[in-house]
Design a protein around this motif. Structure first.
Motif, mmCIF file in Angstrom:
data_model
loop_
_atom_site.group_PDB
_atom_site.id
_atom_site.type_symbol
_atom_site.label_atom_id
_atom_site.label_comp_id
_atom_site.label_asym_id
_atom_site.label_seq_id
_atom_site.Cartn_x
_atom_site.Cartn_y
_atom_site.Cartn_z
ATOM 1 N N ASN A 1 0.843 -1.197 0.000
ATOM 2 C CA ASN A 1 0.000 0.000 0.000
ATOM 3 C C ASN A 1 0.878 1.246 0.000
ATOM 4 N N VAL A 2 0.656 2.111 -0.968
ATOM 5 C CA VAL A 2 1.394 3.374 -1.029
ATOM 6 C C VAL A 2 0.638 4.392 -0.182
ATOM 7 N N ILE A 3 1.271 4.819 0.917
ATOM 8 C CA ILE A 3 0.636 5.766 1.839
ATOM 9 C C ILE A 3 0.855 7.196 1.373
ATOM 10 N N ASP A 4 2.073 7.479 0.895
ATOM 11 C CA ASP A 4 2.395 8.836 0.471
ATOM 12 C C ASP A 4 3.470 8.767 -0.613
ATOM 13 N N TYR A 5 3.415 9.698 -1.550
ATOM 14 C CA TYR A 5 4.414 9.757 -2.624
ATOM 15 C C TYR A 5 4.538 11.202 -3.071
ATOM 16 N N ALA B 1 12.599 11.703 -5.350
ATOM 17 C CA ALA B 1 11.321 11.038 -5.093
ATOM 18 C C ALA B 1 11.344 10.427 -3.698
ATOM 19 N N VAL B 2 10.244 10.579 -2.977
ATOM 20 C CA VAL B 2 10.094 10.008 -1.636
ATOM 21 C C VAL B 2 8.775 9.255 -1.604
ATOM 22 N N ILE B 3 8.812 8.034 -1.118
ATOM 23 C CA ILE B 3 7.598 7.217 -1.055
ATOM 24 C C ILE B 3 7.503 6.542 0.294
ATOM 25 N N ASN B 4 6.306 6.527 0.840
ATOM 26 C CA ASN B 4 6.048 5.846 2.106
ATOM 27 C C ASN B 4 5.078 4.704 1.824
ATOM 28 N N ILE B 5 5.488 3.474 2.147
ATOM 29 C CA ILE B 5 4.662 2.299 1.870
ATOM 30 C C ILE B 5 4.338 1.557 3.162
ATOM 31 N N ARG B 6 3.302 0.748 3.088
ATOM 32 C CA ARG B 6 2.997 -0.173 4.183
ATOM 33 C C ARG B 6 2.986 -1.582 3.608
ATOM 34 N N TYR B 7 3.838 -2.436 4.163
ATOM 35 C CA TYR B 7 3.968 -3.817 3.687
ATOM 36 C C TYR B 7 4.164 -4.722 4.897
ATOM 37 N N GLY C 1 2.292 -4.998 7.329
ATOM 38 C CA GLY C 1 1.901 -4.283 8.534
ATOM 39 C C GLY C 1 2.913 -3.278 9.045
ATOM 40 N N VAL C 2 3.984 -3.039 8.268
ATOM 41 C CA VAL C 2 5.051 -2.121 8.697
ATOM 42 C C VAL C 2 5.183 -0.992 7.683
ATOM 43 N N SER C 3 5.280 0.242 8.177
ATOM 44 C CA SER C 3 5.483 1.399 7.301
ATOM 45 C C SER C 3 6.968 1.610 7.061
ATOM 46 N N THR C 4 7.339 1.858 5.806
ATOM 47 C CA THR C 4 8.732 2.075 5.432
ATOM 48 C C THR C 4 8.805 3.196 4.410
ATOM 49 N N THR C 5 9.846 4.000 4.507
ATOM 50 C CA THR C 5 10.047 5.111 3.585
ATOM 51 C C THR C 5 11.235 4.832 2.675
ATOM 52 N N GLY C 6 11.080 5.149 1.399
ATOM 53 C CA GLY C 6 12.172 5.018 0.436
ATOM 54 C C GLY C 6 12.390 6.333 -0.287
ATOM 55 N N ARG C 7 13.620 6.560 -0.734
ATOM 56 C CA ARG C 7 13.916 7.805 -1.458
ATOM 57 C C ARG C 7 15.002 7.526 -2.486
ATOM 58 N N ASN C 8 15.038 8.361 -3.513
ATOM 59 C CA ASN C 8 16.115 8.318 -4.491
ATOM 60 C C ASN C 8 16.051 9.592 -5.309
ATOM 61 N N SER C 9 17.138 9.878 -5.997
ATOM 62 C CA SER C 9 17.177 11.084 -6.818
ATOM 63 C C SER C 9 17.774 10.767 -8.180
ATOM 64 N N SER C 10 17.297 11.477 -9.187
ATOM 65 C CA SER C 10 17.773 11.317 -10.546
ATOM 66 C C SER C 10 17.267 12.517 -11.344
ATOM 67 N N GLN C 11 17.902 12.770 -12.475
ATOM 68 C CA GLN C 11 17.367 13.832 -13.336
ATOM 69 C C GLN C 11 16.061 13.401 -13.984
ATOM 70 N N ALA D 1 12.401 1.507 -0.682
ATOM 71 C CA ALA D 1 11.470 1.232 0.413
ATOM 72 C C ALA D 1 11.365 -0.273 0.663
ATOM 73 N N ILE D 2 11.290 -1.063 -0.420
ATOM 74 C CA ILE D 2 11.244 -2.524 -0.275
ATOM 75 C C ILE D 2 12.531 -3.020 0.376
ATOM 76 N N ASN D 3 13.674 -2.498 -0.069
ATOM 77 C CA ASN D 3 14.960 -2.918 0.480
ATOM 78 C C ASN D 3 15.076 -2.573 1.962
ATOM 79 N N ARG D 4 14.601 -1.398 2.333
ATOM 80 C CA ARG D 4 14.643 -1.013 3.751
ATOM 81 C C ARG D 4 13.786 -1.949 4.592
ATOM 82 N N HIS D 5 12.685 -2.403 4.013
ATOM 83 C CA HIS D 5 11.852 -3.384 4.719
ATOM 84 C C HIS D 5 12.632 -4.679 4.919
ATOM 85 N N LEU D 6 13.344 -5.126 3.885
ATOM 86 C CA LEU D 6 14.144 -6.351 3.986
ATOM 87 C C LEU D 6 15.222 -6.216 5.058
#
Length: 512
Positions: free
Chosen positions: A446-450, A465-471, A473-483, A496-501
């Protein structure tokens, strides 16, 4: 000059803000910057609250040398034992224990009588004192507590060995006059008050946290607690950068010293904003992007003739625009390392090489490499956790047309080292990317915020880009930058998936 100790709780009270999710590497990076800023005490977390918090507090306690590191604990023996295990490696072991003292908290939350609360507080301080030379005791919701009861319980905990007494305005209800008067009353009536520190801890629910904190200092407080950028639960805590600069600029009426290195304020603010994903409002005092901007013609004319006509704070005082632009596409590794160290980064050779490679790629595509660009590249490498198998994006491609269904294709290397190709559609390009990458893991995400924002200015600016997901039952935030904001979005989703792992791996290690 009277010394005011600065107690930073960005990593504890600040992290309790809704939507903030810091991993251990990010907390360590913030702690090291707080040490460079010159804060007296860093509250690194609540060790008993989770294995992740314990690990972060323990590693920060073993890393930071020039600031005192503390951990929060309830007035419970188990919490104190856990905090000791986390903090005992520190240069000066310090514990912060708390117990509510207001009638509403004692009756409805603690379900204890005032006498029982006093007993619990005294027992906890005595027990903590067996391990910790520095014991801070907090009267949670102190401002809404009965004054005579506060004197009674503080007399007891000071006698039991507390070295600091914290007087929080936990719900941000106080006015400056009232909060200052409370400190004056306590310092005049608590036995042994002259032998301990009295600390102010203000929340900003009514927008008076800075004024209240200053009022406490005026009435004898020798320690103030707050966060960088004022982050925290609800409306946040007092912003420490506001206190430090206010005391410096108005030293004519506040003859105190904080030990804060003011030129580190801007960098600290930017780092905390980036890692917590909390955007600083443009007109935020001291660190907002408009803090030194002048739109009015009259103001502009005055500033050009003499900056002091409209600027009571110089940008250089807080480290704004301190380092000139000297890096470009022809810059070498040595110059890049030197700039990274000047900015306060201490990367391993491997991480430096990766950051340098990303810098070269960006320099080939972008006319100007700004300080914000470098901060983004270096921070991403500095907080990267190694030695954990993760997903790696090799390619993402999006087919989009106003008359066609957006379709995303991605090639990803799995944690097991396999190459996987996935494809999916969506109502838009970003949703197509998210639907594609969601297939990499079992179950729904579930994407909570993007959100996406530019780093710097111009059409060739980096997009973050910043994304907050729930997977699971746990909320995790991911970020990255690019042109390319679509590439940044795809990498942020995978991050975000990797941070959950990583969180799952840490929990497994704690169990084993």
């Amino acid at each position: 000059m009277r010394k005011i100790d600065i107690f930073d709780t960005t990593l504890r009270d600040g992290e309790q803000s809704a939507g903030i999710n810091l991993n251990t590497a990010e907390k360590i990076e913030i702690a090291k910057q707080l040490e460079r800023l010159g804060v007296t005490i860093i509250e690194a977390g609540f060790p008993a609250s989770s294995p992740g918090d314990f690990d972060a507090v323990n590693r920060i306690a073993g890393t930071v040398k020039n600031s005192i590191v503390t951990g929060l604990a309830r007035c419970v023996q188990k919490d104190i034992d856990t905090t000791w295990e986390a903090i005992k490696v520190a240069e000066q072991p310090h514990i912060h224990i708390f117990l509510a003292t207001s009638p509403i908290h004692m009756e409805y939350k603690l379900k204890k009588s005032p006498h029982q609360v006093v007993e619990q507080a005294v027992e906890a301080v005595k027990y903590a004192k067996k391990f910790f030379p520095l014991v801070q005791w907090s009267a949670e919701d102190a401002f809404r507590s009965d004054r005579e009861f506060l004197v009674r319980i503080m007399n007891e905990v000071v006698a039991a060995g507390a070295t600091t007494i914290n007087v929080p305005d936990t719900v941000g209800y106080a006015s400056p006059q009232e909060y200052g008067a409370l400190f004056k009353f306590l310092l005049e009536n608590v036995k042994g008050a002259e032998n301990v520190k009295f600390s102010a801890h203000c929340h900003d629910d009514l927008g008076m946290a800075t004024a209240n904190t200053i009022a406490a200092i005026e009435n004898g407080a020798t320690q103030v607690e707050g966060t960088i950028n004022g982050i925290g639960e609800r409306a946040g805590n007092v912003a420490l950068e506001e206190i430090a600069v206010a005391l410096h600029i108005r030293k004519d009426i506040y003859p105190v010293e904080t030990g804060i290195h003011l030129q580190e304020i801007k960098r600290t603010s930017q780092l905390v904003s980036k890692l917590t994903n909390v955007v600083i409002q443009p007109n935020k005092a001291i660190v907002g992007k408009n803090a030194f901007a002048h739109e009015s013609g009259i103001h502009q004319d005055g500033v050009l003739k003499n900056p002091e006509t409209y600027e009571i704070i110089s940008p250089a005082l807080i480290g704004e625009g301190e380092v000139p632009l000297v890096l470009g596409k022809h810059s070498g590794r040595a110059a890049f390392r030197d700039r990274a160290e000047t900015m306060g980064f201490n990367l391993s050779d491997d991480k430096l090489n990766k950051a340098f490679a990303e810098f070269k790629k960006l320099a080939d595509r972008k006319k100007e490499i700004t300080e914000e660009d470098l901060l983004t590249l270096l921070t991403e490498q500095q907080v990267q956790i190694e030695d954990v198998p993760l997903f790696e994006l090799k390619m993402v491609q999006v087919q989009y047309g106003t008359e066609n269904i957006p379709t995303a294709t991605a090639t990803v290397v799995t944690p097991e080292g396999n190459v996987k190709n996935v494809v999916a559609t969506g109502s838009g390009s970003v949703e197509a990317i998210f639907n594609t990458l969601e297939q990499l893991v079992p179950g729904a995400i579930n994407v909570i915020d993007y959100r996406v924002k530019s780093v710097g200015k111009g059409r060739d600016a980096l997009g973050e880009a910043v994304i907050n997901i729930r997977y699971d039952g746990v909320s995790t935030t991911g970020r990255n930058s690019s042109q390319d904001v679509l590439e940044a979005s795809a990498k942020a989703y995978l991050n975000a998936i990797n941070r959950h792992l990583i969180q799952v791996s840490l929990r497994a290690l704690q169990v084993n």
